[in-house]
Design a protein around this motif. Structure first.
Motif, PDB file in Angstrom:
ATOM      1  N   ASN A   1     -43.246  -6.325  -9.970  1.00  0.00           N
ATOM      2  CA  ASN A   1     -43.912  -7.541  -9.650  1.00  0.00           C
ATOM      3  C   ASN A   1     -43.001  -8.030  -8.313  1.00  0.00           C
ATOM      4  O   ASN A   1     -43.127  -8.658  -7.706  1.00  0.00           O
TER       5      ASN A   1
ATOM      6  N   PHE B   1     -43.065  -7.001  -5.161  1.00  0.00           N
ATOM      7  CA  PHE B   1     -44.926  -7.082  -3.895  1.00  0.00           C
ATOM      8  C   PHE B   1     -44.573  -8.698  -4.300  1.00  0.00           C
ATOM      9  O   PHE B   1     -45.314  -9.311  -3.163  1.00  0.00           O
ATOM     10  N   ARG B   2     -43.623  -9.656  -4.501  1.00  0.00           N
ATOM     11  CA  ARG B   2     -43.363 -10.716  -4.272  1.00  0.00           C
ATOM     12  C   ARG B   2     -42.850 -10.895  -2.987  1.00  0.00           C
ATOM     13  O   ARG B   2     -43.441 -11.817  -2.272  1.00  0.00           O
TER      14      ARG B   2
ATOM     15  N   TYR C   1     -45.457  -9.981   0.173  1.00  0.00           N
ATOM     16  CA  TYR C   1     -45.852 -11.298   0.585  1.00  0.00           C
ATOM     17  C   TYR C   1     -45.304 -12.356   0.631  1.00  0.00           C
ATOM     18  O   TYR C   1     -45.508 -13.616   1.477  1.00  0.00           O
TER      19      TYR C   1
ATOM     20  N   ASN D   1     -51.666 -14.873  -8.882  1.00  0.00           N
ATOM     21  CA  ASN D   1     -51.084 -14.321  -9.310  1.00  0.00           C
ATOM     22  C   ASN D   1     -49.831 -15.160 -10.783  1.00  0.00           C
ATOM     23  O   ASN D   1     -50.397 -14.580 -12.548  1.00  0.00           O
TER      24      ASN D   1
ATOM     25  N   SER E   1     -49.552  -9.277 -14.512  1.00  0.00           N
ATOM     26  CA  SER E   1     -48.822  -9.733 -12.824  1.00  0.00           C
ATOM     27  C   SER E   1     -49.224  -8.730 -12.513  1.00  0.00           C
ATOM     28  O   SER E   1     -49.963  -8.348 -11.146  1.00  0.00           O
TER      29      SER E   1
ATOM     30  N   PHE F   1     -51.379  -7.653  -8.885  1.00  0.00           N
ATOM     31  CA  PHE F   1     -50.927  -7.545  -7.830  1.00  0.00           C
ATOM     32  C   PHE F   1     -51.660  -6.135  -7.107  1.00  0.00           C
ATOM     33  O   PHE F   1     -51.587  -6.247  -6.307  1.00  0.00           O
TER      34      PHE F   1
ATOM     35  N   TYR G   1     -55.226  -6.636  -6.295  1.00  0.00           N
ATOM     36  CA  TYR G   1     -55.122  -7.337  -4.881  1.00  0.00           C
ATOM     37  C   TYR G   1     -55.027  -6.830  -3.779  1.00  0.00           C
ATOM     38  O   TYR G   1     -55.812  -6.944  -2.821  1.00  0.00           O
ATOM     39  N   THR G   2     -53.799  -5.640  -4.016  1.00  0.00           N
ATOM     40  CA  THR G   2     -53.186  -5.128  -3.141  1.00  0.00           C
ATOM     41  C   THR G   2     -54.555  -4.708  -2.728  1.00  0.00           C
ATOM     42  O   THR G   2     -54.475  -4.459  -1.330  1.00  0.00           O
TER      43      THR G   2
END
Length: 451
Positions: free
Chosen positions: A150, A153-154, A157, A169, A210, A214, A217-218
């Motif tokens: 997580n 990926f945070r 973005y 998320n 989460s 991600f 969504y990705t």
């Protein structure tokens, strides 16, 4: 050259703020439900579970913050590449970071089990608190693997300034956590009644949710070709580049959170009630830090984007605008709390110890008056990392920590003052942090730092 206005800053920081709010809901939900958990014949259990989950949560974060520090290094590189419009180099940073962090999470998993048995059992005074912490962490440490996914990926973005996804998320995490807490702590919906272990499992499930969010969504929204996600091969050279920045951040976060953990352990040596009061104050601290952390994260990425775009002269005015926004929001929250602190404390105080409400007021007030300084200090300090000079940020953190630890040793450990006095150590951290950060940003040569 483009200069970020208050509107631009808000557009980036508000989704982060909502995301942090939802993440705080994840942590505060456990505190709230455990405060309403009771077992016949075990008076005070709700307060013990609240304190144990709070202390265990800080322990978890203190260990995992090494991974978070690595992701910040990745975020700095991603934001710089985004500012340079070298989009095809971003995906490689994310992929290599994910691979490295999964290996690192495995190391932390086994290391944490050793520390629980050998360190926590030695330093904690109350056997009831340790027993509850042990139950909580026996499940919570499985979250390392999902949290490592997580945070990378945070970083992606936030680095590309596409922060709205963080809100969705975090809302997903919050919903899963609330339902799981209600089901597993109390034994609702046909689930077993697990108490504090249920809170830990619920937290892990929210991190699993989460990861799924991600991933979906990705794949659904990101142009893999544009951002260079096509290559999955492990490349040590990329890891080395990230570590050249993030190694200092990793150590910095580890020092910061470990010292925070030591503060709570030192409070626990006073009494169980002192730890309970401190945990209640900490719950408020988490809420106050939502806008501060969001704006600090915004400062980090926008400073990187501004330098990447070649506009170094716009950095200091940008930081000033973010600082003023942080100060304004924090001051508003301070005033709202001061109007009726007992009212707010009563929401999360354990139901079997109502007397803690009155005892928590003064420590909370002490914390409140440190917020204006911390709101400026955290933005200024994160701006230094945004310039790419994480080594300088580490040195400033070490100097500040020396001052903080000295104050903590004298006030909390040696003199064992009241809980309210113990919380004055926050002034000894954020005051020097703000001063040193301002000196660095205005006097040091950070404009040509390459990452």
């Amino acid at each position: 050259m483009h200069s970020y206005s208050y509107k631009d800053i808000w557009k980036v920081s508000f989704p982060i703020m909502l995301g942090l709010l939802a993440q705080s809901v994840v942590q505060l939900t456990g505190t709230f439900f455990l405060g309403h958990y009771s077992v016949p014949g075990h008076p005070g259990l709700a307060g013990i579970y609240q304190s144990a989950s709070g202390l265990a949560g800080i322990y978890y974060v203190a260990i995992f913050t090494i991974c978070f520090g690595f992701s910040i290094g990745g975020q700095i590189m991603i934001s710089r590449r985004n500012g340079e419009k070298n989009y095809d180099k971003i995906g490689t940073i994310v992929i290599q970071g994910l691979m490295f962090l999964q290996v690192f999470a495995l190391i932390l998993f086994f290391l944490s089990q050793l520390l629980i048995d050998q360190v926590l059992s030695t330093f904690l005074k109350s056997p009831d608190v340790f027993s509850a912490i042990d139950k909580y962490l026996s499940w919570r440490i499985y979250g390392f693997f999902f949290a490592a996914f997580n945070v990378m990926f945070r970083a992606f973005y936030v680095g590309i300034a596409r922060t709205k996804v963080l809100t969705f998320n975090a809302i997903t995490m919050a919903i899963v956590n609330i339902v799981a807490d209600y089901a597993l702590i109390f034994g609702n919906f046909g689930c077993p009644e697990l108490g504090i272990e249920g809170a830990a499992i619920a937290a892990v499930l929210s991190e699993v949710a989460s990861v799924l969010f991600f991933t979906i969504y990705t794949f659904a929204t990101i142009d893999f070709k544009k951002y260079g996600f096509a290559k999955m091969k492990f490349r040590m050279s990329i890891i080395k580049n990230i570590l050249s920045i993030s190694s200092f951040t990793m150590v910095q976060y580890l020092i910061s959170m470990s010292t925070w953990f030591i503060f709570f352990v030192a409070i626990e040596q006073h009494s169980e009630d002192a730890l309970k009061i401190t945990n209640l104050v900490r719950s408020f601290y988490m809420v106050y830090f939502i806008p501060m952390n969001a704006l600090a994260t915004t400062a980090n990425t926008l400073v990187g984007n501004t330098i990447g775009a070649g506009n170094t002269k716009g950095v200091l005015p940008l930081i000033k605008r973010i600082c003023l926004l942080s100060l304004g929001i924090t001051t508003l929250m301070l005033v709202i709390t001061l109007i009726s602190p007992r009212f707010w404390i009563s929401f999360i105080a354990p139901i079997d110890q109502v007397s803690l409400i009155g005892e928590t007021v003064m420590p909370l007030v002490v914390l409140l008056f440190s917020l204006p300084v911390s709101s400026l200090g955290t933005v200024a300090f994160n701006s230094i990392s945004g310039t790419g000079n994480t080594k300088a940020a580490l040195y400033l953190e070490i100097i500040t920590m020396c001052i903080y630890i000295g104050a903590m040793f004298w006030i909390v450990i040696y003199k064992q003052m009241s809980v309210a006095w113990c919380w004055t150590v926050e002034y000894f951290y954020w005051g020097p942090m703000l001063i040193f950060s301002v000196i660095y940003l205005t006097k040091a040569r950070w404009q040509n730092k390459r990452v």
